[in-house]
Design a protein around this motif. Structure first.
Motif, mmCIF file in Angstrom:
data_model
loop_
_atom_site.group_PDB
_atom_site.id
_atom_site.type_symbol
_atom_site.label_atom_id
_atom_site.label_comp_id
_atom_site.label_asym_id
_atom_site.label_seq_id
_atom_site.Cartn_x
_atom_site.Cartn_y
_atom_site.Cartn_z
ATOM 1 N N VAL A 2 -21.666 77.650 -19.006
ATOM 2 C CA VAL A 2 -22.614 78.762 -19.056
ATOM 3 C C VAL A 2 -23.520 78.543 -20.266
ATOM 4 C CG1 VAL A 2 -22.869 81.255 -19.257
ATOM 5 C CG2 VAL A 2 -20.893 80.299 -18.044
ATOM 6 N N PRO A 3 -24.825 78.312 -20.056
ATOM 7 C CA PRO A 3 -25.721 78.124 -21.199
ATOM 8 C C PRO A 3 -25.784 79.382 -22.054
ATOM 9 C CG PRO A 3 -26.934 77.994 -19.111
ATOM 10 C CD PRO A 3 -25.508 78.258 -18.783
ATOM 11 N N SER A 4 -25.857 79.187 -23.361
ATOM 12 C CA SER A 4 -25.868 80.338 -24.272
ATOM 13 C C SER A 4 -27.207 81.055 -24.246
ATOM 14 C CB SER A 4 -25.559 79.890 -25.695
ATOM 15 O OG SER A 4 -26.632 79.113 -26.197
ATOM 16 N N THR A 17 -35.889 74.338 -34.335
ATOM 17 C CA THR A 17 -35.168 75.343 -33.567
ATOM 18 C C THR A 17 -33.798 74.801 -33.187
ATOM 19 O OG1 THR A 17 -37.232 76.214 -32.692
ATOM 20 C CG2 THR A 17 -35.230 76.766 -31.484
ATOM 21 N N VAL A 18 -32.782 75.616 -33.358
ATOM 22 C CA VAL A 18 -31.408 75.233 -33.029
ATOM 23 C C VAL A 18 -30.953 76.072 -31.846
ATOM 24 C CG1 VAL A 18 -29.038 75.147 -33.884
ATOM 25 C CG2 VAL A 18 -30.938 74.697 -35.443
ATOM 26 N N VAL A 19 -30.361 75.424 -30.843
ATOM 27 C CA VAL A 19 -29.851 76.110 -29.659
ATOM 28 C C VAL A 19 -28.329 76.130 -29.743
ATOM 29 C CG1 VAL A 19 -29.739 76.075 -27.140
ATOM 30 C CG2 VAL A 19 -31.819 75.326 -28.305
ATOM 31 N N ASP A 20 -27.738 77.314 -29.563
ATOM 32 C CA ASP A 20 -26.279 77.426 -29.581
ATOM 33 C C ASP A 20 -25.681 76.613 -28.435
ATOM 34 O OD1 ASP A 20 -26.272 79.074 -31.774
ATOM 35 O OD2 ASP A 20 -26.165 80.925 -30.616
ATOM 36 N N PRO A 21 -24.495 76.034 -28.636
ATOM 37 C CA PRO A 21 -23.865 75.247 -27.569
ATOM 38 C C PRO A 21 -23.456 76.147 -26.403
ATOM 39 C CG PRO A 21 -22.368 75.491 -29.425
ATOM 40 C CD PRO A 21 -23.679 76.069 -29.847
ATOM 41 N N PRO A 22 -23.379 75.572 -25.189
ATOM 42 C CA PRO A 22 -23.003 76.380 -24.029
ATOM 43 C C PRO A 22 -21.538 76.805 -24.096
ATOM 44 C CG PRO A 22 -23.167 74.074 -23.429
ATOM 45 C CD PRO A 22 -23.644 74.186 -24.840
ATOM 46 N N GLN A 23 -21.240 77.884 -23.421
ATOM 47 C CA GLN A 23 -19.864 78.368 -23.317
ATOM 48 C C GLN A 23 -19.204 77.657 -22.139
ATOM 49 O OE1 GLN A 23 -19.662 82.476 -22.226
ATOM 50 N NE2 GLN A 23 -17.460 82.611 -22.520
ATOM 51 N N LYS A 24 -17.936 77.259 -22.296
ATOM 52 C CA LYS A 24 -17.192 76.606 -21.220
ATOM 53 C C LYS A 24 -16.000 77.478 -20.851
ATOM 54 C CE LYS A 24 -18.608 71.926 -22.290
ATOM 55 N NZ LYS A 24 -18.185 70.542 -22.451
ATOM 56 N N ILE A 25 -15.916 77.822 -19.566
ATOM 57 C CA ILE A 25 -14.849 78.683 -19.065
ATOM 58 C C ILE A 25 -13.965 77.849 -18.143
ATOM 59 C CG2 ILE A 25 -14.325 80.759 -17.728
ATOM 60 C CD1 ILE A 25 -17.197 81.712 -18.531
ATOM 61 N N GLU A 26 -12.686 77.741 -18.485
ATOM 62 C CA GLU A 26 -11.759 76.934 -17.691
ATOM 63 C C GLU A 26 -11.083 77.789 -16.632
ATOM 64 O OE1 GLU A 26 -7.527 74.967 -18.519
ATOM 65 O OE2 GLU A 26 -9.139 74.057 -19.689
ATOM 66 N N GLU A 58 -23.687 83.194 -13.841
ATOM 67 C CA GLU A 58 -24.495 82.611 -14.906
ATOM 68 C C GLU A 58 -24.187 81.135 -15.156
ATOM 69 O OE1 GLU A 58 -20.828 84.474 -16.563
ATOM 70 O OE2 GLU A 58 -22.378 85.178 -15.224
ATOM 71 N N ALA A 59 -23.117 80.621 -14.546
ATOM 72 C CA ALA A 59 -22.771 79.204 -14.717
ATOM 73 C C ALA A 59 -23.787 78.324 -13.995
ATOM 74 C CB ALA A 59 -21.371 78.933 -14.198
#
Length: 88
Positions: A11-13, A25-34, A70-71
């Motif tokens: 899921v992109p942040s 500009t810094v982009v937060d890392p994506p969230q990973k849901i297992e 959202e994934a």
């Protein structure tokens, strides 16, 4: 590839901010849901029905619980990252 597998839904942040120390500009890392999922390779007929073409490779992924609308991608146990194209 058939059977029960651990799958990471990515899921992109969407959060980005300017870091003056880095000067960019810094982009937060994506969230990973297992999730534990049943994963099946698509047959030629299923690919034609889903994508309207037979020259694509696809997999079907089934899991219990909420739909992760959202994934945008998923990562298989093998490390292969696949783009989510269709949901049913």
């Amino acid at each position: 590839m058939v059977g029960l597998h651990k799958v990471l839904f990515i899921v992109p942040s969407g959060a980005a901010y300017y870091d003056p120390d880095l000067g960019r500009t810094v982009v937060d890392p994506p969230q990973k849901i297992e999730k534990s999922c049943w994963v099946y390779s698509l047959s030629t007929r299923q690919a034609l029905e889903t994508f309207g073409r037979v020259d694509v490779r696809g997999v079907e992924v089934y899991h219990l619980g909420e739909v992760l609308e959202e994934a945008t991608e998923l990562e298989l146990e093998s490390g292969e990252v696949l783009t989510i194209e269709a949901r049913r």
